[in-house]
Design a protein around this motif. Structure first.
Motif, mmCIF file in Angstrom:
data_model
loop_
_atom_site.group_PDB
_atom_site.id
_atom_site.type_symbol
_atom_site.label_atom_id
_atom_site.label_comp_id
_atom_site.label_asym_id
_atom_site.label_seq_id
_atom_site.Cartn_x
_atom_site.Cartn_y
_atom_site.Cartn_z
ATOM 1 N N ASN A 6 0.803 -1.229 0.000
ATOM 2 C CA ASN A 6 0.000 0.000 0.000
ATOM 3 C C ASN A 6 0.840 1.285 0.000
ATOM 4 O O ASN A 6 0.695 2.125 -0.884
ATOM 5 C CB ASN A 6 -0.945 -0.002 1.204
ATOM 6 C CG ASN A 6 -2.110 -0.953 0.992
ATOM 7 O OD1 ASN A 6 -2.832 -0.823 0.010
ATOM 8 N ND2 ASN A 6 -2.286 -1.905 1.887
ATOM 9 N N ASN A 47 -3.663 -10.690 5.490
ATOM 10 C CA ASN A 47 -2.297 -10.352 5.928
ATOM 11 C C ASN A 47 -1.429 -11.572 6.246
ATOM 12 O O ASN A 47 -1.602 -12.212 7.280
ATOM 13 C CB ASN A 47 -2.364 -9.433 7.142
ATOM 14 C CG ASN A 47 -2.996 -8.094 6.806
ATOM 15 O OD1 ASN A 47 -4.162 -8.052 6.404
ATOM 16 N ND2 ASN A 47 -2.252 -7.027 6.937
ATOM 17 N N ASN A 77 5.419 -5.456 5.693
ATOM 18 C CA ASN A 77 4.300 -5.541 6.638
ATOM 19 C C ASN A 77 4.756 -5.292 8.067
ATOM 20 O O ASN A 77 5.943 -5.336 8.394
ATOM 21 C CB ASN A 77 3.677 -6.939 6.558
ATOM 22 C CG ASN A 77 2.837 -7.103 5.310
ATOM 23 O OD1 ASN A 77 2.026 -6.241 4.983
ATOM 24 N ND2 ASN A 77 3.043 -8.199 4.607
ATOM 25 N N VAL A 78 3.769 -5.088 8.914
ATOM 26 C CA VAL A 78 4.058 -4.683 10.293
ATOM 27 C C VAL A 78 4.785 -5.771 11.093
ATOM 28 O O VAL A 78 5.675 -5.457 11.896
ATOM 29 C CB VAL A 78 2.749 -4.227 10.987
ATOM 30 C CG1 VAL A 78 1.769 -5.386 11.171
ATOM 31 C CG2 VAL A 78 3.030 -3.578 12.324
ATOM 32 N N PRO A 116 6.207 1.199 16.959
ATOM 33 C CA PRO A 116 5.321 2.323 16.642
ATOM 34 C C PRO A 116 3.935 1.851 16.185
ATOM 35 O O PRO A 116 3.793 1.268 15.109
ATOM 36 C CB PRO A 116 6.061 3.025 15.498
ATOM 37 C CG PRO A 116 6.848 1.942 14.841
ATOM 38 C CD PRO A 116 7.161 0.914 15.873
ATOM 39 N N ILE A 117 2.954 2.109 16.995
ATOM 40 C CA ILE A 117 1.583 1.711 16.646
ATOM 41 C C ILE A 117 0.917 2.885 15.939
ATOM 42 O O ILE A 117 0.790 3.969 16.509
ATOM 43 C CB ILE A 117 0.816 1.300 17.907
ATOM 44 C CG1 ILE A 117 1.460 0.006 18.435
ATOM 45 C CG2 ILE A 117 -0.674 1.136 17.632
ATOM 46 C CD1 ILE A 117 0.730 -0.636 19.571
ATOM 47 N N THR A 118 0.541 2.660 14.674
ATOM 48 C CA THR A 118 -0.049 3.745 13.875
ATOM 49 C C THR A 118 -1.564 3.699 14.035
ATOM 50 O O THR A 118 -2.264 3.084 13.235
ATOM 51 C CB THR A 118 0.349 3.605 12.397
ATOM 52 O OG1 THR A 118 0.024 2.264 11.972
ATOM 53 C CG2 THR A 118 1.834 3.827 12.179
ATOM 54 N N ARG A 125 -6.358 -7.161 12.248
ATOM 55 C CA ARG A 125 -6.067 -7.783 10.966
ATOM 56 C C ARG A 125 -6.272 -9.283 11.109
ATOM 57 O O ARG A 125 -6.200 -9.836 12.213
ATOM 58 C CB ARG A 125 -4.611 -7.524 10.521
ATOM 59 C CG ARG A 125 -4.322 -6.082 10.116
ATOM 60 C CD ARG A 125 -5.049 -5.695 8.840
ATOM 61 N NE ARG A 125 -4.732 -4.349 8.341
ATOM 62 C CZ ARG A 125 -5.430 -3.258 8.634
ATOM 63 N NH1 ARG A 125 -6.481 -3.317 9.442
ATOM 64 N NH2 ARG A 125 -5.089 -2.087 8.102
ATOM 65 N N ARG A 162 -1.918 5.965 9.400
ATOM 66 C CA ARG A 162 -1.474 6.326 8.042
ATOM 67 C C ARG A 162 -2.686 6.881 7.265
ATOM 68 O O ARG A 162 -3.797 6.345 7.407
ATOM 69 C CB ARG A 162 -0.886 5.082 7.363
ATOM 70 C CG ARG A 162 0.312 4.511 8.153
ATOM 71 C CD ARG A 162 0.657 3.103 7.741
ATOM 72 N NE ARG A 162 -0.443 2.179 7.950
ATOM 73 C CZ ARG A 162 -0.380 0.868 7.723
ATOM 74 N NH1 ARG A 162 0.728 0.323 7.281
ATOM 75 N NH2 ARG A 162 -1.428 0.102 7.929
ATOM 76 N N ASP A 174 -5.013 4.584 5.474
ATOM 77 C CA ASP A 174 -5.354 3.362 6.207
ATOM 78 C C ASP A 174 -6.772 3.458 6.785
ATOM 79 O O ASP A 174 -6.955 3.686 7.981
ATOM 80 C CB ASP A 174 -4.317 3.153 7.324
ATOM 81 C CG ASP A 174 -4.465 1.800 8.014
ATOM 82 O OD1 ASP A 174 -5.360 1.029 7.626
ATOM 83 O OD2 ASP A 174 -3.687 1.541 8.944
HETATM 84 O O1 LIG Z 1 4.486 0.589 11.695
HETATM 85 C C1 LIG Z 1 3.323 0.145 11.715
HETATM 86 C C2 LIG Z 1 2.700 -0.408 10.565
HETATM 87 C C3 LIG Z 1 1.404 -0.876 10.683
HETATM 88 N N1 LIG Z 1 0.741 -0.835 11.861
HETATM 89 C C4 LIG Z 1 -0.634 -1.390 11.966
HETATM 90 O O2 LIG Z 1 -0.587 -2.762 11.628
HETATM 91 C C5 LIG Z 1 -1.720 -3.155 10.847
HETATM 92 C C6 LIG Z 1 -1.262 -3.881 9.598
HETATM 93 O O3 LIG Z 1 -0.424 -3.045 8.826
HETATM 94 P P1 LIG Z 1 0.350 -3.575 7.537
HETATM 95 O O4 LIG Z 1 1.015 -2.396 6.897
HETATM 96 O O5 LIG Z 1 1.186 -4.730 7.905
HETATM 97 O O6 LIG Z 1 -0.811 -4.147 6.615
HETATM 98 P P2 LIG Z 1 -2.097 -3.428 5.925
HETATM 99 O O7 LIG Z 1 -2.404 -2.167 6.671
HETATM 100 O O8 LIG Z 1 -1.708 -3.177 4.500
HETATM 101 O O9 LIG Z 1 -3.183 -4.431 6.060
HETATM 102 C C7 LIG Z 1 -2.522 -1.893 10.600
HETATM 103 O O10 LIG Z 1 -3.650 -1.891 11.458
HETATM 104 C C8 LIG Z 1 -1.607 -0.748 10.981
HETATM 105 O O11 LIG Z 1 -2.320 0.275 11.627
HETATM 106 C C9 LIG Z 1 1.345 -0.290 12.989
HETATM 107 O O12 LIG Z 1 0.749 -0.241 14.063
HETATM 108 N N2 LIG Z 1 2.622 0.187 12.874
#
Ligand SMILES: O=c1ccn([C@@H]2O[C@H](COP(=O)(O)OP(=O)(O)O)[C@@H](O)[C@H]2O)c(=O)[nH]1
Ligand SMILES: NC(=O)c1ccc[n+]([C@@H]2O[C@H](COP(=O)([O-])OP(=O)(O)OC[C@H]3O[C@@H](n4cnc5c(N)ncnc54)[C@H](O)[C@@H]3O)[C@@H](O)[C@H]2O)c1
Length: 332
Positions: free
Chosen positions: A91, A184, A197-198, A213-215, A222, A281, A284
């Protein structure tokens, strides 16, 4: 993991585009164990040669799916099966590089389908994406019919586009295609990096004793699916007649919160640094992703075997055993 029906691959030529990547490296190892003669076509743009399993029946061809010369070379072997996994991932990368995303995920799949049509393959399995085809207007858990065309990133648009192309080749030329919609994926074989991926990134930061870091607020969920379960589903899609022409979810059928996942990773790695919170993000929009796997159960006898916790433990083991290679390869 070899089941009786996977003996169908014995002695067959199988082309795996993107076969050096996370899913590809796990798939090719299992195809090789089943006796297939595997050709990997991969340009190593988001993977590493050290990650390719070593079997004498795996041939690695370094090249681009956009390059007709290299496509002619691999299709000259007249593959019986094609697993099309090569992609511009994922993404955030697509938001930063939307034209490259369209080239690889759009023109790229079209070219691979054209060559597959010329040689007449027994099966063409495409790695589509749950995040690409389901939207905010789809009902949770996502069932295959309930797709959305209101998407949030170029990657989601082009993963859906891939399904439109495979369906077109099925409808016009009766190509025996299957659209595998992964949720995922995680597990051994995914090297951390800026656009990864995270889970691999959290392992990397945790093993460096940095805060995770929790975004968002951590309550996001997931449907994390262990790569070995994805591979079992893919291999069944290659041989089951009932799968032809179908789109089928491959997920765990369960959801977990980001905060839970971060806690397990910090526990396994004994990371004292905890977590930090960052803004979500901007693209997101999907705070929950959860698959229905009823169709996979019905058509493939698919049943996830590896629990979330066990999958994370096995991923941790892979990180520990390959730490020096991973540390040298990871780019942020
Ligand atoms: O540095 C990061 C990257 C992602 N996430 C969270 O992890 C989940 C999965 O993110 P990823 O990028 O792996 O997959 P996608 O969002 O494309 O499903 C999402 O809920 C994000 O908010 C996070 O907390 N920190
Ligand atoms: N990992 C996930 O969570 C997930 C979820 C849904 C769908 N998918 C899809 O599954 C497939 C495999 O995913 P993955 O996690 O293994 O990703 P990955 O990035 O590890 O693997 C993709 C591979 O394709 C290769 N590649 C990229 N562009 C190429 C090109 N132009 N020519 C040749 N090779 C090229 C990369 O080097 C890489 O090895 C992808 O199509 C992805 O979109 C993955």
């Amino acid at each position: 993991m070899i089941m009786d029906e996977f003996r169908a691959y014995d002695g067959k030529c199988v082309l795996v585009t993107g076969g050096a990547g996370c899913v590809g490296s796990n798939l090719t190892g299992n195809l090789a164990k089943a006796g297939a003669n595997v050709i990997i076509l991969d340009n190593l743009s988001s993977s590493y040669e050290w990650n390719i399993p070593e079997y004498e029946n795996i041939e690695f061809v370094k090249g681009d799916i956009l390059d007709d010369e290299v496509l002619k070379r691999v299709f000259k072997e007249r593959p019986d099966y094609v697993f099309h996994l090569a992609a511009h991932f994922a993404n955030q990368n697509s938001v930063d590089n939307p034209e490259k995303d369209l080239l690889v995920n759009g023109l790229g799949i079209l070219k691979v389908l054209e060559y597959a049509q010329l040689v007449g393959v027994e099966r063409f399995v495409y790695s589509s994406s749950g995040c690409g085809v389901y939207g905010l207007d789809s009902k949770i858990p996502f069932e295959e019919h309930d797709i959305s065309i209101s998407l949030h990133t170029p990657y989601q648009v082009t993963k859906l586009l891939g399904e439109l192309y495979t369906n077109y080749f099925h409808n016009l030329y009766e190509m025996p295609i299957v659209n595998a919609r992964f949720f995922n994926v995680f597990g051994p074989g995914e090297v951390p990096g800026k656009y990864r991926n995270v889970i691999p990134n959290f392992f990397y930061w945790a093993m460096n004793q940095q805060p995770l870091p929790i975004t968002g607020d951590g309550s996001e969920t997931r449907d994390w699916t262990f790569v070995e379960d994805i591979v079992r589903g893919l291999m069944a899609m290659g041989v089951r007649r009932e799968a032809i022409g179908e789109a089928i979810n491959l997920g765990s059928g369960t959801e977990h919160q980001v905060i839970e996942m971060a806690g397990i990773i910090n526990e396994l790695t004994e990371n004292p640094a905890g977590v930090v919170y960052r803004p979500r993000r901007d693209w997101d929009a999907k705070t929950r992703l959860l698959s229905s796997i009823d169709k996979a159960r019905r058509l493939l006898d698919y049943e996830p075997q590896v629990s979330f916790r066990e999958g994370l433990e096995r991923t941790h083991r892979w990180f520990t055993e390959n730490w020096e290679l991973i540390r040298k390869s990871a780019e942020f």
